[in-house]
Design a protein around this motif. Structure first.
Motif, PDB file in Angstrom:
ATOM      1  N   ALA A  19       3.917  -4.599  -2.080  1.00 55.14           N
ATOM      2  CA  ALA A  19       3.006  -5.528  -2.762  1.00 55.14           C
ATOM      3  C   ALA A  19       1.931  -6.025  -1.808  1.00 55.14           C
ATOM      4  O   ALA A  19       0.751  -6.156  -2.183  1.00 55.14           O
ATOM      5  CB  ALA A  19       3.800  -6.707  -3.335  1.00 55.14           C
ATOM      6  N   ALA A  20       2.317  -6.290  -0.556  1.00 57.30           N
ATOM      7  CA  ALA A  20       1.355  -6.775   0.434  1.00 57.30           C
ATOM      8  C   ALA A  20       0.278  -5.719   0.686  1.00 57.30           C
ATOM      9  O   ALA A  20      -0.918  -6.031   0.717  1.00 57.30           O
ATOM     10  CB  ALA A  20       2.079  -7.121   1.742  1.00 57.30           C
ATOM     11  N   ALA A  21       0.695  -4.460   0.838  1.00 56.02           N
ATOM     12  CA  ALA A  21      -0.261  -3.384   1.112  1.00 56.02           C
ATOM     13  C   ALA A  21      -1.222  -3.207  -0.066  1.00 56.02           C
ATOM     14  O   ALA A  21      -2.430  -3.045   0.116  1.00 56.02           O
ATOM     15  CB  ALA A  21       0.482  -2.080   1.411  1.00 56.02           C
ATOM     16  N   ARG A  22      -0.682  -3.251  -1.270  1.00 53.87           N
ATOM     17  CA  ARG A  22      -1.527  -3.130  -2.477  1.00 53.87           C
ATOM     18  C   ARG A  22      -2.528  -4.268  -2.555  1.00 53.87           C
ATOM     19  O   ARG A  22      -3.705  -4.074  -2.854  1.00 53.87           O
ATOM     20  CB  ARG A  22      -0.659  -3.183  -3.737  1.00 53.87           C
ATOM     21  CG  ARG A  22      -0.181  -1.839  -4.245  1.00 53.87           C
ATOM     22  CD  ARG A  22       0.296  -1.928  -5.707  1.00 53.87           C
ATOM     23  NE  ARG A  22       1.183  -3.047  -5.973  1.00 53.87           N
ATOM     24  CZ  ARG A  22       2.515  -3.029  -5.795  1.00 53.87           C
ATOM     25  NH1 ARG A  22       3.104  -1.925  -5.354  1.00 53.87           N
ATOM     26  NH2 ARG A  22       3.248  -4.094  -6.050  1.00 53.87           N
ATOM     27  N   CYS A  23      -2.050  -5.467  -2.284  1.00 51.53           N
ATOM     28  CA  CYS A  23      -2.888  -6.652  -2.379  1.00 51.53           C
ATOM     29  C   CYS A  23      -4.018  -6.593  -1.345  1.00 51.53           C
ATOM     30  O   CYS A  23      -5.187  -6.877  -1.657  1.00 51.53           O
ATOM     31  CB  CYS A  23      -1.999  -7.878  -2.177  1.00 51.53           C
ATOM     32  SG  CYS A  23      -2.860  -9.419  -2.379  1.00 51.53           S
ATOM     33  N   LEU A  24      -3.690  -6.190  -0.107  1.00 52.18           N
ATOM     34  CA  LEU A  24      -4.713  -6.072   0.936  1.00 52.18           C
ATOM     35  C   LEU A  24      -5.760  -5.042   0.527  1.00 52.18           C
ATOM     36  O   LEU A  24      -6.967  -5.268   0.672  1.00 52.18           O
ATOM     37  CB  LEU A  24      -4.071  -5.680   2.275  1.00 52.18           C
ATOM     38  CG  LEU A  24      -3.219  -6.759   2.951  1.00 52.18           C
ATOM     39  CD1 LEU A  24      -2.393  -6.162   4.092  1.00 52.18           C
ATOM     40  CD2 LEU A  24      -4.106  -7.899   3.473  1.00 52.18           C
ATOM     41  N   ALA A  25      -5.299  -3.907   0.006  1.00 56.71           N
ATOM     42  CA  ALA A  25      -6.220  -2.838  -0.393  1.00 56.71           C
ATOM     43  C   ALA A  25      -7.152  -3.291  -1.502  1.00 56.71           C
ATOM     44  O   ALA A  25      -8.285  -2.822  -1.621  1.00 56.71           O
ATOM     45  CB  ALA A  25      -5.428  -1.599  -0.821  1.00 56.71           C
ATOM     46  N   ALA A  26      -6.684  -4.219  -2.332  1.00 58.75           N
ATOM     47  CA  ALA A  26      -7.506  -4.716  -3.443  1.00 58.75           C
ATOM     48  C   ALA A  26      -8.387  -5.895  -3.022  1.00 58.75           C
ATOM     49  O   ALA A  26      -9.007  -6.541  -3.871  1.00 58.75           O
ATOM     50  CB  ALA A  26      -6.585  -5.130  -4.593  1.00 58.75           C
TER      51      ALA A  26
END
Ligand code: TXA
Ligand code: MG
Length: 330
Positions: A19-26
């Motif tokens: 979730a953290a990686a997805r959120c950073l990418a967005a």
């Protein structure tokens, strides 16, 4: 303002890392533990995300950020390492050391994150969750301490929540951090310079270098002019309560931040007492410092009286943070 966001809190684990990686990418803002303090991460290459980060912290935008990377080779894409920088990176990474280096020609870190400087601050954190998030995201992540600007740095997810809930997207809860003070910052200029004492004691760095670190001039603490570490405003770590250093006795209505086994006259009149380390251990004291300052700040005391802390090893970083806490309200 990005106030009014729904801030998700996830326990450490694979789902939280993804979730953290997805959120950073967005382009989102994610608080996560490092071994020093909790950081508030954003994609270092995304100026819009970095603008939101400054806004969420209420941070003056001239304050440049540290780019966190997974290893030395990732660091080499953003900063130019000389022999000294490589020696320090090999000795202390992953770990609580930040190196300030000239940017590479094609440095992907957004200018907004480096406040327009031609140098960049880089660190490889040691905390397993931070490392997993960096690996899953795949790029550099800028992360200042995850507190409102001017507040004490957070050492638990609850601290982050009390400052930033509603202002950021996600908090990854990895429990209390181990070190408790921020990374040591060394500028790798003509001569290596100590820009901020921190989690790696000066003596350890000097042993690797085989010589003394040059000391940043005290004037650089003020935000006038163009200091070497522009973020190092003198009052950076201020609690709301007045902080009184080197207390040798306690006045009525004061709270006591103690250190070591010794007693202080007047302690029976203290409204609250917390001991950074009753056995006088500086590592334990560093880990407790920011949490205890927060706890005593919440007691509504007239002042927080602080017993003297020895200046060797991690004591240099502890005394630096205490001095800043005291300067904020004098
Ligand atoms: O332990 C830490 O370093 C934590 C964790 C989250 O990694 N981060 C942290 O970041 O303490 P922050 O933003 O609270 O402090 C970064 C410091 C500031 O004092 C800033 O001025 C300095 O790094 N800095 C960043 N880039 C710089 C540069 N190019 N030149 C000089 N100083 C720089
Ligand atoms: Mg900070």
């Amino acid at each position: 303002m990005n106030v009014g966001l729904k801030t998700q809190i996830l326990p450490a684990g694979e789902a939280a890392v993804a979730a953290a990686a997805r959120c950073l990418a967005a382009g989102g803002l994610v608080a996560f533990p490092t071994e020093t303090v909790y950081g508030l991460g954003a994609d270092a290459t995304n100026p819009a995300a970095i603008a939101r980060l400054y806004q969420a912290k209420g941070r003056p935008s001239f304050n440049p950020l540290i780019a966190h990377v997974r290893d030395l080779s990732a660091g080499m894409r953003i900063g130019r390492f000389d022999a000294t920088a490589i020696a320090l990176a090999e000795a202390f990474w992953p770990g609580p050391l930040t190196l300030v280096l000239p940017k590479t020609n094609d440095c992907p870190v957004a200018d907004l994150a480096t406040a327009g400087l031609d140098s960049v601050a880089i660190r490889v954190p040691a905390h397993p969750l931070a490392r997993e998030i960096l690996r899953a995201f795949g790029g550099p992540v800028v992360a200042p301490s995850a507190n409102l600007s001017g507040h004490v740095s957070p050492t638990t997810a609850a601290h982050v929540q009390s400052d930033l809930a509603g202002r950021i997207d996600l908090i990854v809860d990895g429990g209390a951090v181990a070190v408790g003070v921020e990374s040591t910052i060394v500028g790798c200029f003509d001569e290596p310079m100590l820009l901020r004492p921190g989690g790696v004691p000066r003596g350890q760095i000097e042993r690797v270098l085989g010589r003394a670190l040059v000391q940043k001039s005290e004037d650089a603490d003020n935000d006038a002019g163009q200091p070497l570490a522009p973020g190092m405003l003198a009052s950076h770590y201020a609690p709301r309560t007045l902080v009184r250093l080197d207390a040798e006795r306690i006045e009525a209505g004061e709270a006591l931040l103690a250190f070591g086994p010794g007693a202080v006259p007047g302690v029976s009149a203290a409204t609250a007492v917390m001991n950074l380390s009753a056995r006088g251990d500086l590592t334990e004291a560093a880990a407790n410092l920011f949490g205890y300052l927060r706890a005593l700040d919440a007691r509504g005391a007239r002042a927080i009286a602080v017993m003297p802390v020895p200046h060797h090893g991690l004591g240099e970083a502890i005394n630096d943070r205490l001095r800043r806490a005291a300067m904020g309200r004098q």
